[in-house]
Design a protein around this motif. Structure first.
Motif, PDB file in Angstrom:
ATOM      1  N   GLY A  13       0.825  -1.201   0.000  1.00  0.00           N
ATOM      2  CA  GLY A  13       0.000   0.000   0.000  1.00  0.00           C
ATOM      3  C   GLY A  13       0.853   1.242   0.000  1.00  0.00           C
ATOM      4  O   GLY A  13       2.080   1.176  -0.089  1.00  0.00           O
ATOM      5  N   CYS A  14       0.176   2.378   0.099  1.00  0.00           N
ATOM      6  CA  CYS A  14       0.873   3.658   0.075  1.00  0.00           C
ATOM      7  C   CYS A  14       0.313   4.580   1.151  1.00  0.00           C
ATOM      8  O   CYS A  14      -0.850   4.481   1.519  1.00  0.00           O
ATOM      9  CB  CYS A  14       0.692   4.357  -1.272  1.00  0.00           C
ATOM     10  SG  CYS A  14       1.515   3.528  -2.648  1.00  0.00           S
ATOM     11  N   VAL A  15       1.179   5.452   1.625  1.00  0.00           N
ATOM     12  CA  VAL A  15       0.725   6.590   2.400  1.00  0.00           C
ATOM     13  C   VAL A  15       0.570   7.694   1.369  1.00  0.00           C
ATOM     14  O   VAL A  15       1.548   8.262   0.893  1.00  0.00           O
ATOM     15  CB  VAL A  15       1.709   6.950   3.529  1.00  0.00           C
ATOM     16  CG1 VAL A  15       1.198   8.148   4.308  1.00  0.00           C
ATOM     17  CG2 VAL A  15       1.921   5.756   4.454  1.00  0.00           C
ATOM     18  N   LEU A  16      -0.683   7.924   0.980  1.00  0.00           N
ATOM     19  CA  LEU A  16      -0.996   8.832  -0.113  1.00  0.00           C
ATOM     20  C   LEU A  16      -1.100  10.254   0.412  1.00  0.00           C
ATOM     21  O   LEU A  16      -1.780  10.498   1.414  1.00  0.00           O
ATOM     22  CB  LEU A  16      -2.322   8.398  -0.753  1.00  0.00           C
ATOM     23  CG  LEU A  16      -2.731   9.098  -2.038  1.00  0.00           C
ATOM     24  CD1 LEU A  16      -1.739   8.808  -3.165  1.00  0.00           C
ATOM     25  CD2 LEU A  16      -4.140   8.658  -2.444  1.00  0.00           C
ATOM     26  N   PRO A  52       5.413  -5.867  -5.662  1.00  0.00           N
ATOM     27  CA  PRO A  52       4.797  -5.113  -4.562  1.00  0.00           C
ATOM     28  C   PRO A  52       4.504  -3.646  -4.883  1.00  0.00           C
ATOM     29  O   PRO A  52       3.440  -3.141  -4.531  1.00  0.00           O
ATOM     30  CB  PRO A  52       5.810  -5.247  -3.422  1.00  0.00           C
ATOM     31  CG  PRO A  52       6.531  -6.517  -3.712  1.00  0.00           C
ATOM     32  CD  PRO A  52       6.596  -6.614  -5.218  1.00  0.00           C
ATOM     33  N   LEU A  53       5.413  -2.978  -5.567  1.00  0.00           N
ATOM     34  CA  LEU A  53       5.175  -1.569  -5.892  1.00  0.00           C
ATOM     35  C   LEU A  53       4.004  -1.426  -6.871  1.00  0.00           C
ATOM     36  O   LEU A  53       3.149  -0.550  -6.722  1.00  0.00           O
ATOM     37  CB  LEU A  53       6.436  -0.924  -6.458  1.00  0.00           C
ATOM     38  CG  LEU A  53       6.333   0.555  -6.824  1.00  0.00           C
ATOM     39  CD1 LEU A  53       5.839   1.397  -5.663  1.00  0.00           C
ATOM     40  CD2 LEU A  53       7.685   1.062  -7.304  1.00  0.00           C
ATOM     41  N   THR A  54       3.949  -2.305  -7.856  1.00  0.00           N
ATOM     42  CA  THR A  54       2.831  -2.298  -8.806  1.00  0.00           C
ATOM     43  C   THR A  54       1.517  -2.529  -8.064  1.00  0.00           C
ATOM     44  O   THR A  54       0.521  -1.849  -8.308  1.00  0.00           O
ATOM     45  CB  THR A  54       3.036  -3.386  -9.876  1.00  0.00           C
ATOM     46  OG1 THR A  54       4.268  -3.140 -10.540  1.00  0.00           O
ATOM     47  CG2 THR A  54       1.903  -3.420 -10.877  1.00  0.00           C
ATOM     48  N   GLY A  55       1.529  -3.480  -7.131  1.00  0.00           N
ATOM     49  CA  GLY A  55       0.331  -3.773  -6.357  1.00  0.00           C
ATOM     50  C   GLY A  55      -0.088  -2.613  -5.477  1.00  0.00           C
ATOM     51  O   GLY A  55      -1.277  -2.319  -5.337  1.00  0.00           O
ATOM     52  N   ALA A  56       0.897  -1.931  -4.893  1.00  0.00           N
ATOM     53  CA  ALA A  56       0.592  -0.783  -4.030  1.00  0.00           C
ATOM     54  C   ALA A  56      -0.111   0.305  -4.833  1.00  0.00           C
ATOM     55  O   ALA A  56      -1.125   0.864  -4.389  1.00  0.00           O
ATOM     56  CB  ALA A  56       1.877  -0.251  -3.396  1.00  0.00           C
ATOM     57  N   TYR A  90       5.024  -0.669   2.240  1.00  0.00           N
ATOM     58  CA  TYR A  90       4.448   0.652   1.980  1.00  0.00           C
ATOM     59  C   TYR A  90       5.436   1.579   1.283  1.00  0.00           C
ATOM     60  O   TYR A  90       6.646   1.473   1.492  1.00  0.00           O
ATOM     61  CB  TYR A  90       4.053   1.328   3.299  1.00  0.00           C
ATOM     62  CG  TYR A  90       2.781   0.798   3.908  1.00  0.00           C
ATOM     63  CD1 TYR A  90       1.537   1.289   3.508  1.00  0.00           C
ATOM     64  CD2 TYR A  90       2.822  -0.181   4.889  1.00  0.00           C
ATOM     65  CE1 TYR A  90       0.371   0.810   4.078  1.00  0.00           C
ATOM     66  CE2 TYR A  90       1.656  -0.664   5.453  1.00  0.00           C
ATOM     67  CZ  TYR A  90       0.429  -0.163   5.041  1.00  0.00           C
ATOM     68  OH  TYR A  90      -0.721  -0.641   5.603  1.00  0.00           O
ATOM     69  N   TRP A  91       4.871   2.497   0.516  1.00  0.00           N
ATOM     70  CA  TRP A  91       5.630   3.570  -0.112  1.00  0.00           C
ATOM     71  C   TRP A  91       4.923   4.899   0.136  1.00  0.00           C
ATOM     72  O   TRP A  91       3.701   4.936   0.289  1.00  0.00           O
ATOM     73  CB  TRP A  91       5.721   3.361  -1.626  1.00  0.00           C
ATOM     74  CG  TRP A  91       6.708   2.320  -2.020  1.00  0.00           C
ATOM     75  CD1 TRP A  91       8.017   2.517  -2.372  1.00  0.00           C
ATOM     76  CD2 TRP A  91       6.498   0.906  -2.084  1.00  0.00           C
ATOM     77  NE1 TRP A  91       8.620   1.308  -2.645  1.00  0.00           N
ATOM     78  CE2 TRP A  91       7.709   0.307  -2.475  1.00  0.00           C
ATOM     79  CE3 TRP A  91       5.399   0.075  -1.851  1.00  0.00           C
ATOM     80  CZ2 TRP A  91       7.861  -1.061  -2.646  1.00  0.00           C
ATOM     81  CZ3 TRP A  91       5.551  -1.285  -2.003  1.00  0.00           C
ATOM     82  CH2 TRP A  91       6.765  -1.839  -2.406  1.00  0.00           C
ATOM     83  N   ALA A  92       5.705   5.958   0.156  1.00  0.00           N
ATOM     84  CA  ALA A  92       5.128   7.290   0.088  1.00  0.00           C
ATOM     85  C   ALA A  92       4.651   7.473  -1.347  1.00  0.00           C
ATOM     86  O   ALA A  92       5.304   7.020  -2.287  1.00  0.00           O
ATOM     87  CB  ALA A  92       6.188   8.338   0.423  1.00  0.00           C
TER      88      ALA A  92
END
Length: 140
Positions: A13-16, A52-56, A90-92
């Protein structure tokens, strides 16, 4: 074909975040999931073989309606979910364009300043991600 295995559930997921269209201040996007009646960062299970990044980013778009550009990788959270270990990477991510439409998985979103977002998050473990985001944006 169910098996009682305890293999780790992989999610991302991401912290959007965005700059407020009103005052330019930082805002974070939280999603409300009626199934759990909770507020969280957009995230979800990865599809088989999905990066994972694509899924996030897919989860961000599915849950919030926004496209995003990713930034720093944030801490990975590990916890038990329904008796199985779960790992969420997670990603920003900065929201670039889009708009929210309620759906069965997410019925509401909120754009909140960091302190309000931290206080609104249901799970204490999710609050650490707000601090990590601010650090990645050099705002702490």
């Amino acid at each position: 074909m169910s098996s009682p295995d305890n293999s780790t559930v992989e999610a991302a997921g991401c912290v959007l975040w965005r700059r407020s269209p009103i005052d330019g201040e930082l805002e974070l996007c939280l999603v409300h999931r009626p199934k759990y009646d909770d507020w969280s960062h957009p995230k979800g299970k990865l599809k088989r073989g999905e990066d994972p990044l694509t899924g996030a980013l897919r989860e961000v778009t599915e849950e919030t309606g926004y496209l995003a550009v990713t930034g720093a990788q944030l801490p990975t959270l590990r916890y038990l979910a329904n008796g199985r270990p779960k790992r969420v990477r997670y990603w920003a991510a900065e929201a670039t364009e889009g708009g929210f439409t309620p759906n069965t998985e997410v019925d509401r979103i909120l754009w909140l300043p960091p302190t309000a977002a931290r206080n609104r998050l249901t799970q204490p473990r999710d609050r650490t991600l707000v601090t990590s985001l601010l650090a990645s944006l050099h705002l702490t």
